[in-house]
Design an enzyme around this catalytic site. Structure first.
Site, PDB file in Angstrom:
ATOM      1  N   ASP A  99      31.925  78.264  32.709  1.00  0.00           N
ATOM      2  CA  ASP A  99      33.357  77.987  32.649  1.00  0.00           C
ATOM      3  C   ASP A  99      33.561  76.483  32.778  1.00  0.00           C
ATOM      4  OD1 ASP A  99      36.064  78.124  32.576  1.00  0.00           O
ATOM      5  OD2 ASP A  99      36.306  79.307  34.394  1.00  0.00           O
ATOM      6  N   ALA A 100      33.672  75.814  31.626  1.00  0.00           N
ATOM      7  CA  ALA A 100      33.736  74.350  31.611  1.00  0.00           C
ATOM      8  C   ALA A 100      34.925  73.851  30.783  1.00  0.00           C
ATOM      9  CB  ALA A 100      32.431  73.782  31.060  1.00  0.00           C
ATOM     10  N   LYS A 101      35.580  74.733  30.059  1.00  0.00           N
ATOM     11  CA  LYS A 101      36.796  74.417  29.291  1.00  0.00           C
ATOM     12  C   LYS A 101      36.634  73.126  28.482  1.00  0.00           C
ATOM     13  CE  LYS A 101      39.719  77.185  32.335  1.00  0.00           C
ATOM     14  NZ  LYS A 101      38.675  77.742  33.217  1.00  0.00           N
ATOM     15  N   ARG A 102      35.509  72.996  27.798  1.00  0.00           N
ATOM     16  CA  ARG A 102      35.216  71.797  27.035  1.00  0.00           C
ATOM     17  C   ARG A 102      36.116  71.693  25.804  1.00  0.00           C
ATOM     18  NH1 ARG A 102      33.499  70.557  31.266  1.00  0.00           N
ATOM     19  NH2 ARG A 102      31.363  69.960  31.768  1.00  0.00           N
ATOM     20  N   THR A 136      33.524  78.559  28.028  1.00  0.00           N
ATOM     21  CA  THR A 136      34.975  78.497  27.828  1.00  0.00           C
ATOM     22  C   THR A 136      35.338  77.144  27.203  1.00  0.00           C
ATOM     23  OG1 THR A 136      35.382  77.635  30.059  1.00  0.00           O
ATOM     24  CG2 THR A 136      35.456  80.026  29.786  1.00  0.00           C
TER      25      THR A 136
END
Lengths: 302, 302
Positions: A99-102, A136
């Protein structure tokens, strides 16, 4: 196809739960924190805690979500614990969601894709930095910021794109209505459904999923109908206020279509239930499984 | 106030240029790459290259932007080079922008804020993970995902929020028109202007800036008028196709209001100009300064 693999694990374990390893030092029992005075010590303590949780719950759940912010706060040392956690969870047979929302322009997104979903050319070798099954991502930049992840993943690795997030302010932009009648989150959802077209697997879901918060059941209902091939990662259960009833809208008639994350409710269960942190986490997992089962019934591919 | 400090450096050096240290192993001259076969070697080579660039250009420019994706692809080892680069750039008196486009719900955003703009409690100490003056962020989640960065920064550290990005697909979502007549990028811009209200400094700009691509001059013109207190970080010059004329719309009548990033055009200048990489980078910086000066004239606080 990675979403097929995830779905098979969900059916096998009859449990669409994802354990969120958002592990901060302050979540650890006192005895695991004693003597920690630098990032190296913090990283070791956090990985030891994660290993305990994983050993305790790996037979109950299909997947874990590892929130990189909690590791990044402890610098490069913390990111070693992040990588070790990804690797260990995979060894335990779990699907791993980073979950890093890159998000970035194409040339840069391709570097992120290599880091999480592929390998990085280094001299004569190719090395995996943070090996994950799913990542993510944030789609604000549009198609050319997302395409590198889809290309790198080739259906064998996937992404979850933020569509309707679980936080209180998510509607400020996401619920605004566009001139064409759609809301911003519906528009993002339509893009996600389109990005997944080429990777739809045998259960009807693609490798390009969506993040849809448990805290917004009305929006979830709209999206579940609107995005028939998009698998949902559902945060917001428990600590954030989402209940099993609220998130039932994220699922299809087979009890498929989503996986529900729970972080603090499992990691910090020992504070509520007493006993050792790993046994308390297992109890919390079992309680959550029962809670979801009461609403979803038997999960069956038909 | 950090934006005041940035502006003073821009005026002092008469140069609103930001050097983008998007340093990938494949950008390095052959001789710096010889023998590299793992992430540790890659990280060492990349930091040596960055140090050379910084020593060569530090007197010419006010700031550097370090794109974390290029380091993350080399794992935790790469992130050591990222941290070392931030620290060294600050030692050289430069303003440091960490380009990481972070975004998450409030509880998680506060961890990112600690990592880049503050310190992380670790045992009895507080330690800085990736010390930066500014961090780029993505505002798709709304106010409660941004507030932790503004609170942590207290005006002494700042953020740049993605408003209108430089990539070809940026219009897919950002240029859609809302029911109320605004485009999505105008709406995001309005939120950014509001988030900065409490930190406006002596030149009229707040510590909450906006990313506005040089490749979209019409949108930049609209935003410059619409967001009078918002300082712009302007990517897209050079390799991505933005020219000095195109980005003049990002500036106010004093030649203030923005800083223009150039990454590959400076890092890889040696491939075009010949000679050593650090001397070529200096020549490219001087040429860019002249190019911007021809359009903006003397930068003066009046």
């Amino acid at each position: 196809m990675i979403t097929d693999v995830l779905i098979e694990k969900i059916i096998e374990k009859q449990n669409p739960t994802c354990v969120g390893l958002d592990t901060s030092l302050d979540y650890l029992p006192e005895e695991l924190r004693v003597g920690v005075s630098d990032f190296t010590g913090a990283a070791k303590a956090i990985f030891a805690f994660n290993r305990g949780i994983l050993e305790s719950v790996a037979d109950l759940v299909p997947a874990v979500k590892v929130q990189i912010a909690y590791y990044e706060q402890y610098g490069a040392e913390g990111l070693c614990a992040f990588r070790d956690t990804l690797v260990y969870a995979r060894e335990k047979g779990l699907i791993v969601i980073a979950d890093a929302k890159r998000n970035d322009i194409g040339a840069t997104a391709s570097r992120y894709a290599a880091a999480f979903l592929g390998k990085t050319p280094t001299g004569d070798r190719e090395i995996s930095a943070f090996p994950s099954d799913f990542l993510t991502v944030n789609g604000y930049l549009g198609t050319d910021g997302i395409a590198p992840f889809v290309q790198e993943g080739k259906g064998d690795r996937g992404i979850f794109v933020l569509v309707k997030t679980s936080n209180p302010s998510s509607g400020e932009l996401q619920n605004l209505r566009l001139e064409d009648g759609r809301t911003v989150y519906e528009c993002m959802g339509d893009m996600v459904e389109a990005w997944g077209t080429d990777t739809v697997g045998s259960y009807g879901y693609s490798s390009v999923g969506a993040v849809v918060g448990a805290t917004y059941p009305e929006e979830a209902k709209i999206l579940r109908t609107r995005l028939p091939h998009t698998f949902f990662l559902v945060p917001g259960y428990g600590a954030q206020g989402g209940s099993a009833e609220m998130l039932s809208n994220c699922f299809d008639g087979r009890g498929l279509g989503g996986i529900v994350n729970n972080s603090r409710g499992i990691l910090c269960a020992y504070r509520k239930l007493g006993g050792s942190f790993d046994e308390a986490a297992r109890k919390a997992c079992l309680a959550m499984k029962e809670d979801l089962h009461a609403v979803l019934g038997e999960i069956c591919a038909k």
